[in-house]
Design a protein around this motif. Structure first.
Motif, PDB file in Angstrom:
ATOM      1  N   MET A 107       0.839  -1.208   0.000  1.00  0.00           N
ATOM      2  CA  MET A 107       0.000   0.000   0.000  1.00  0.00           C
ATOM      3  C   MET A 107       0.876   1.263   0.000  1.00  0.00           C
ATOM      4  N   ASP A 108       0.453   2.262  -0.759  1.00  0.00           N
ATOM      5  CA  ASP A 108       1.218   3.514  -0.823  1.00  0.00           C
ATOM      6  C   ASP A 108       0.761   4.418   0.336  1.00  0.00           C
ATOM      7  N   TYR A 109       1.496   4.361   1.449  1.00  0.00           N
ATOM      8  CA  TYR A 109       1.070   5.085   2.653  1.00  0.00           C
ATOM      9  C   TYR A 109       1.187   6.598   2.492  1.00  0.00           C
ATOM     10  N   MET A 110       2.135   7.028   1.661  1.00  0.00           N
ATOM     11  CA  MET A 110       2.250   8.474   1.451  1.00  0.00           C
ATOM     12  C   MET A 110       1.011   9.005   0.700  1.00  0.00           C
ATOM     13  N   LYS A 111       0.592   8.213  -0.287  1.00  0.00           N
ATOM     14  CA  LYS A 111      -0.609   8.600  -1.049  1.00  0.00           C
ATOM     15  C   LYS A 111      -1.840   8.580  -0.134  1.00  0.00           C
ATOM     16  N   LEU A 164      -5.960  11.474   3.003  1.00  0.00           N
ATOM     17  CA  LEU A 164      -6.554  11.761   4.310  1.00  0.00           C
ATOM     18  C   LEU A 164      -6.437  13.240   4.658  1.00  0.00           C
ATOM     19  N   SER A 165      -5.284  13.828   4.363  1.00  0.00           N
ATOM     20  CA  SER A 165      -5.124  15.256   4.631  1.00  0.00           C
ATOM     21  C   SER A 165      -6.133  16.054   3.821  1.00  0.00           C
ATOM     22  N   TYR A 166      -6.332  15.651   2.579  1.00  0.00           N
ATOM     23  CA  TYR A 166      -7.304  16.365   1.742  1.00  0.00           C
ATOM     24  C   TYR A 166      -8.696  16.246   2.362  1.00  0.00           C
ATOM     25  N   ALA A 167      -9.062  15.029   2.787  1.00  0.00           N
ATOM     26  CA  ALA A 167     -10.401  14.804   3.346  1.00  0.00           C
ATOM     27  C   ALA A 167     -10.577  15.517   4.685  1.00  0.00           C
ATOM     28  N   LEU A 168      -9.567  15.436   5.543  1.00  0.00           N
ATOM     29  CA  LEU A 168      -9.742  15.905   6.931  1.00  0.00           C
ATOM     30  C   LEU A 168      -9.322  17.360   7.138  1.00  0.00           C
ATOM     31  N   ARG A 169      -8.542  17.908   6.183  1.00  0.00           N
ATOM     32  CA  ARG A 169      -8.154  19.326   6.313  1.00  0.00           C
ATOM     33  C   ARG A 169      -9.005  20.225   5.426  1.00  0.00           C
ATOM     34  N   ALA A 176     -11.619  19.110   2.467  1.00  0.00           N
ATOM     35  CA  ALA A 176     -12.890  18.858   1.763  1.00  0.00           C
ATOM     36  C   ALA A 176     -13.637  17.638   2.314  1.00  0.00           C
ATOM     37  N   PRO A 177     -13.971  17.633   3.606  1.00  0.00           N
ATOM     38  CA  PRO A 177     -14.669  16.464   4.174  1.00  0.00           C
ATOM     39  C   PRO A 177     -15.990  16.166   3.461  1.00  0.00           C
ATOM     40  N   TRP A 178     -16.658  17.214   2.957  1.00  0.00           N
ATOM     41  CA  TRP A 178     -17.954  17.014   2.292  1.00  0.00           C
ATOM     42  C   TRP A 178     -17.838  16.159   1.043  1.00  0.00           C
ATOM     43  N   GLU A 179     -16.664  16.172   0.406  1.00  0.00           N
ATOM     44  CA  GLU A 179     -16.494  15.315  -0.784  1.00  0.00           C
ATOM     45  C   GLU A 179     -16.524  13.835  -0.407  1.00  0.00           C
ATOM     46  N   TYR A 180     -16.362  13.557   0.877  1.00  0.00           N
ATOM     47  CA  TYR A 180     -16.357  12.177   1.386  1.00  0.00           C
ATOM     48  C   TYR A 180     -17.597  11.924   2.249  1.00  0.00           C
ATOM     49  N   GLU A 181     -18.543  12.843   2.169  1.00  0.00           N
ATOM     50  CA  GLU A 181     -19.742  12.787   3.016  1.00  0.00           C
ATOM     51  C   GLU A 181     -19.378  12.686   4.494  1.00  0.00           C
ATOM     52  N   LEU A 182     -18.345  13.403   4.873  1.00  0.00           N
ATOM     53  CA  LEU A 182     -17.915  13.429   6.281  1.00  0.00           C
ATOM     54  C   LEU A 182     -18.211  14.804   6.857  1.00  0.00           C
ATOM     55  N   GLU A 183     -18.449  14.831   8.160  1.00  0.00           N
ATOM     56  CA  GLU A 183     -18.609  16.107   8.848  1.00  0.00           C
ATOM     57  C   GLU A 183     -17.648  16.110  10.028  1.00  0.00           C
ATOM     58  N   LEU A 184     -16.748  17.073  10.071  1.00  0.00           N
ATOM     59  CA  LEU A 184     -15.810  17.161  11.189  1.00  0.00           C
ATOM     60  C   LEU A 184     -16.536  17.692  12.410  1.00  0.00           C
ATOM     61  N   ASP A 185     -16.202  17.179  13.600  1.00  0.00           N
ATOM     62  CA  ASP A 185     -16.776  17.821  14.785  1.00  0.00           C
ATOM     63  C   ASP A 185     -15.939  19.063  15.107  1.00  0.00           C
ATOM     64  N   GLU A 186     -16.273  19.738  16.208  1.00  0.00           N
ATOM     65  CA  GLU A 186     -15.612  21.022  16.527  1.00  0.00           C
ATOM     66  C   GLU A 186     -14.096  20.936  16.596  1.00  0.00           C
ATOM     67  N   GLU A 187     -13.623  19.757  17.019  1.00  0.00           N
ATOM     68  CA  GLU A 187     -12.163  19.579  17.152  1.00  0.00           C
ATOM     69  C   GLU A 187     -11.548  18.843  15.960  1.00  0.00           C
ATOM     70  N   ALA A 229      -7.069  15.361  11.543  1.00  0.00           N
ATOM     71  CA  ALA A 229      -5.820  16.025  11.157  1.00  0.00           C
ATOM     72  C   ALA A 229      -5.433  16.955  12.301  1.00  0.00           C
ATOM     73  N   LEU A 230      -4.134  17.043  12.580  1.00  0.00           N
ATOM     74  CA  LEU A 230      -3.670  17.862  13.708  1.00  0.00           C
ATOM     75  C   LEU A 230      -3.493  19.334  13.347  1.00  0.00           C
ATOM     76  N   TYR A 231      -3.355  19.631  12.074  1.00  0.00           N
ATOM     77  CA  TYR A 231      -3.140  21.021  11.653  1.00  0.00           C
ATOM     78  C   TYR A 231      -3.449  21.111  10.161  1.00  0.00           C
ATOM     79  N   GLY A 232      -3.366  22.312   9.634  1.00  0.00           N
ATOM     80  CA  GLY A 232      -3.446  22.504   8.187  1.00  0.00           C
ATOM     81  C   GLY A 232      -4.841  22.788   7.638  1.00  0.00           C
ATOM     82  N   HIS A 233      -5.857  22.828   8.508  1.00  0.00           N
ATOM     83  CA  HIS A 233      -7.240  22.926   8.022  1.00  0.00           C
ATOM     84  C   HIS A 233      -7.536  24.199   7.223  1.00  0.00           C
ATOM     85  N   SER A 234      -8.418  24.009   6.214  1.00  0.00           N
ATOM     86  CA  SER A 234      -8.906  25.178   5.474  1.00  0.00           C
ATOM     87  C   SER A 234     -10.432  25.166   5.384  1.00  0.00           C
TER      88      SER A 234
END
Ligand code: HQG
Length: 179
Positions: A1-5, A10-15, A17-28, A75-80
Motif C-alpha cells: 500500500m502507498d502510505y504516502m498517497k 486523508l489530509s485532503y479529506a480531513l483538512r 474537503a470532508p464534504w467530498e467524502y460525506e464526512l462532517e468534522l466535529d468542533e475539534e 488532522a492535527l493542523y493545516g485545516h482550510s
C-alpha cells in the motif's frame, strides 16, 4: 500500500474537503474512523484500506499529521474548512520560527503573519523544521524568528499542533524578527 498517497488523501479529506467524502468534522476536527473507512472504500484505489493501515500510515509518516483516538481520527493542523477547528490555547516556547519564500518577506514584515488559505498561521518549533516548510516554495527560504513567549504574554493565542508545529491566529509584525 502507498502510505504516502493514503496520507495525502486523508489530509485532503480531513483538512480541506470532508464534504467530498460525506464526512462532517466535529468542533475539534474528529470524524468516526468507521465513517472514514466507508468513504475511502468507495474509491477504487482504497477499497481494502483497514484501520490497521491508517495506524501504520501514521506510524511510518515522518511528520505527525494525523491522530487516532477512541475510534476517531483527525488532522492535527493545516485545516482550510470554513468552520474553524477549535483548539485550546497554550503557552508556546519563548521562540518559534517560520520558513517562508523570499518574495513573501516584505509583505509579512508589513502585515504580519496571516493564515492565508488556512485557519491558522503555522509556526515551527525549530529552525530545521522551518527550513523544510519554507523549502516547499523556495530553495533558499527565509527563516523568521517569532518572539512567541512575549506575544503570548501580551495576549496573542498559540495552539499546539504536534511536537514541531505550533499554530496561531495571526502574528503581528512587532513579534517577527529577521536576521
Ligand atoms: C505566507 C505543511 C505574504 C506564509 C508545512 C506561507 C507546514 C504571507 C504562505 C504547514 C503572509 C501560506 C503550513 C503575508 C503568511 N504576506 N505571505 N502577510 N502571511 N504568508 O502552506 O506555513 O506537509 O498555508 O509565509 O510543512 O507554509 O502539509 O502555510 O508561505 O507545517 O503536513 O503564506 O503545511 O505541512 O502557506 O505551511 P501555507 P505554511 P504538511
Amino acid at each position: 500500500m502507498d502510505y504516502m498517497k493514503l496520507s495525502k488523501e486523508l489530509s485532503y479529506a480531513l483538512r480541506h474537503a470532508p464534504w467530498e467524502y460525506e464526512l462532517e468534522l466535529d468542533e475539534e476536527g474528529w470524524v468516526e474512523m468507521s465513517q472514514l473507512l466507508v468513504a475511502l472504500h468507495e474509491s477504487p484505489g482504497w477499497r481494502n484500506v483497514t484501520e490497521n493501515d491508517l495506524e501504520h500510515m501514521i506510524a511510518v509518516s515522518e511528520k505527525k499529521r494525523h491522530e487516532i483516538n477512541a475510534g476517531r481520527i483527525r488532522a492535527l493542523y493545516g485545516h482550510s474548512t470554513p468552520q474553524k477547528i477549535s483548539k485550546i490555547a497554550t503557552q508556546p516556547p519563548e521562540l518559534l520560527y517560520h520558513g517562508t519564500p523570499v518574495h513573501a518577506v516584505s509583505s509579512i514584515m508589513e502585515h504580519g503573519l496571516q493564515p492565508r488559505q488556512r485557519q491558522y498561521v503555522h509556526l515551527s518549533a525549530d529552525m530545521d523544521t522551518a527550513r523544510q516548510v519554507g523549502q516547499r516554495r523556495d530553495d533558499q527560504p527565509v527563516i523568521l524568528r517569532i518572539q512567541a513567549g512575549q506575544a503570548a504574554r501580551e495576549g496573542i493565542l498559540f495552539y499546539h499542533g504536534n511536537e514541531s508545529i505550533w499554530l496561531a491566529d495571526v502574528i503581528p509584525v512587532r513579534y517577527i524578527e529577521q536576521d
